[in-house]
Scaffold this active site. Structure first.
Site, short mmCIF file in Angstrom:
data_model
loop_
_atom_site.label_atom_id
_atom_site.label_comp_id
_atom_site.label_asym_id
_atom_site.label_seq_id
_atom_site.Cartn_x
_atom_site.Cartn_y
_atom_site.Cartn_z
N VAL A 51 -89.59 6.23 58.32
CA VAL A 51 -89.78 5.35 59.48
C VAL A 51 -88.57 5.43 60.42
CG1 VAL A 51 -90.12 2.97 60.24
CG2 VAL A 51 -91.29 3.80 58.20
N LYS B 134 -76.77 6.20 53.77
CA LYS B 134 -75.86 6.29 52.64
C LYS B 134 -74.87 7.44 52.79
CE LYS B 134 -79.13 4.30 49.32
NZ LYS B 134 -79.94 4.55 48.10
N VAL C 72 -96.24 -6.09 58.58
CA VAL C 72 -97.62 -6.31 58.16
C VAL C 72 -98.54 -5.53 59.08
CG1 VAL C 72 -99.42 -8.00 57.65
CG2 VAL C 72 -97.02 -8.67 57.47
N GLY D 229 -98.52 -2.17 59.70
CA GLY D 229 -98.05 -0.92 60.30
C GLY D 229 -98.15 -0.98 61.81
N ILE E 173 -100.71 -1.84 63.56
CA ILE E 173 -101.64 -2.86 64.06
C ILE E 173 -100.83 -4.03 64.63
CG2 ILE E 173 -103.46 -4.47 63.41
CD1 ILE E 173 -104.14 -2.59 61.08
N GLY F 246 -98.51 11.79 50.63
CA GLY F 246 -97.52 10.86 51.15
C GLY F 246 -98.03 9.45 51.36
N GLU G 29 -96.15 6.22 46.90
CA GLU G 29 -94.79 6.54 46.48
C GLU G 29 -94.81 7.20 45.10
OE1 GLU G 29 -92.19 6.08 48.35
OE2 GLU G 29 -93.09 4.85 49.94
N ASP H 186 -97.50 -5.26 47.10
CA ASP H 186 -97.31 -5.00 48.53
C ASP H 186 -98.25 -5.89 49.35
OD1 ASP H 186 -96.44 -3.07 50.84
OD2 ASP H 186 -98.62 -3.08 50.91
N LYS I 169 -97.48 -9.03 52.19
CA LYS I 169 -98.05 -9.06 53.53
C LYS I 169 -98.89 -10.32 53.75
CE LYS I 169 -98.20 -4.01 53.81
NZ LYS I 169 -99.06 -2.81 53.74
#
Length: 381
Positions: free
Chosen positions: A11, A33, A115, A117, A119, A170, A173, A184, A188
């Site tokens: 992202v 990092k 929440v 993506g 949208i 993808g 995960e 998840d 949300k």
């Protein structure tokens, strides 16, 4: 606007690409990092550099996880910097902390990408609340599980092979636990309900069941009976000022809108006092949809739309005993609860008489200890 971007993964890289040629928003720092050679002096590994730079007015956090993200964001707000985050775990676990610090410091705080993506879900909840009360938020809120269930329904593949395919593409995960166990979606739903109802839910108030136990035999039975299984979230205002909130596999008739949601797409719905039922459809995750939402938040801040989506956060009692549903259940180990609950056999499982979500989830958690392959799904409506 000068921003610091925390995180340069899928992202973060997308956000950087969308911003690199803009004149109104400048990426002054990218924190990761390890140094990022192609970014030159913009690349930093020490957050204090960002914190102490008065030219940075906005911090964009797309790192994920609770720490050090919480420390970075609260520190940035106390330093007078606006915040944009896509971090649903942080918001769900520390909602009161981050929203209260934002209110205390008066900085801008947006989190549209957390929440749905790409949208525009949270901003639309904010708009709806300007005229009347929101009664319910619900929907398909996870692209990974929707992809898995969609392929199983359409192609008849087994769960493990479709999960591996989702990982290869993808969508999932390497450790898919948060997606397939519904964690998840719970995050949300909590954020959505908090904004919609001006509340602050805890994880204990939202029972959750995922799709890990589903088999292609279950799916074949659903197809034969004209049903499609989706992982579905619901939060609804109920009597006495309480909220009913639950995440669970749910069976929809094949002709419904929810049943038609394909691949990794989401369908999120609100029910409000005057607008009635409104549904928002789109890709709920992925590099470009999520980065798009982050940049939209930045543009909102540029236009001085700074406040969080609600300024109220009050505890709200939960009541998952207020309604009953029938459930499809497949299990191996008999228990006293199911002995008195079965209405009829159905494929490889049974259909229960009407029971409350609280009763079903309580039994499921206990039964799963001895029967890890157990699976259930609620009948919608």
């Amino acid at each position: 606007m000068n921003i610091a971007l925390l995180g340069y993964g899928t992202v973060g890289g997308g956000v950087y690409e969308l911003l690199k040629d803009r004149q109104d928003i400048t990426v002054k720092y990218v924190l990761d990092k390890a140094p990022i050679p192609e970014l030159g002096e913009r690349s930093v590994t020490d957050f204090s550099v960002i914190l102490q730079d008065g030219e940075v007015d906005t911090v964009v956090e797309v790192m994920g996880g609770s720490e050090p993200a919480l420390q970075y964001l609260t520190g940035a707000m106390h330093a007078g910097k606006n915040i944009v985050t896509a971090n649903k775990q942080l918001l769900a676990e520390h909602y009161d902390t981050v929203t209260s610090v934002a209110k205390e410091t008066g900085v801008g705080f947006r989190s549209s990408a957390a929440v749905g993506g790409g949208i525009p879900w949270l901003p639309n909840l904010q708009r709806q609340k300007r005229l009347g009360q929101i009664a319910e938020v619900c929907g398909i809120m996870n692209g990974t599980t929707n992809y898995i269930l969609d392929v199983m329904h359409k192609k008849g593949y087994d769960y493990d092979s479709v999960l591996q395919d989702a990982q290869r593409l993808g969508y999932a995960e390497a450790d898919p636990t948060a997606d397939i166990e519904g964690l998840d979606v719970r995050r949300k739903l909590m954020i959505s309900a908090n904004v919609a109802f001006d509340t602050s839910l805890t994880e204990q108030q939202v029972p959750v069941a995922g799709i890990a136990g589903i088999t292609r035999e279950d799916i074949a039975g659903f197809n034969e009976q004209g049903y499609v299984c989706k992982l579905y979230a619901t939060a609804r205002r109920v009597k006495d000022g309480a909220v009913m909130a639950v995440v669970e596999p749910t069976l929809f008739k094949a002709e419904t809108l929810e049943a038609a949601v394909p691949a990794n797409f989401n369908l999120i719905t609100s029910v409000s006092e005057y607008a009635g039922r409104q549904s928002f459809f789109g890709e709920g995750a992925g590099r470009w949809p999520t980065a798009f939402a982050v940049v939209q938040d930045l543009l909102d801040l540029c236009e001085k739309k700074q406040g969080f989506y609600t300024q109220i956060s009050q505890p709200m009692p939960s009541n998952n005993l207020c309604e009953e549903r029938r459930y499809y259940v497949r299990y191996l180990v008999d228990t006293w609860f199911m002995d008195g609950c079965v209405e009829k056999r159905w494929g490889n499982g049974v259909i229960t008489r009407p029971v409350t979500p609280a009763q079903m989830h309580s039994w499921y958690l206990e039964a799963r200890r001895n029967d890890p392959e157990i699976f259930f799904a609620a009948f919608n409506g």
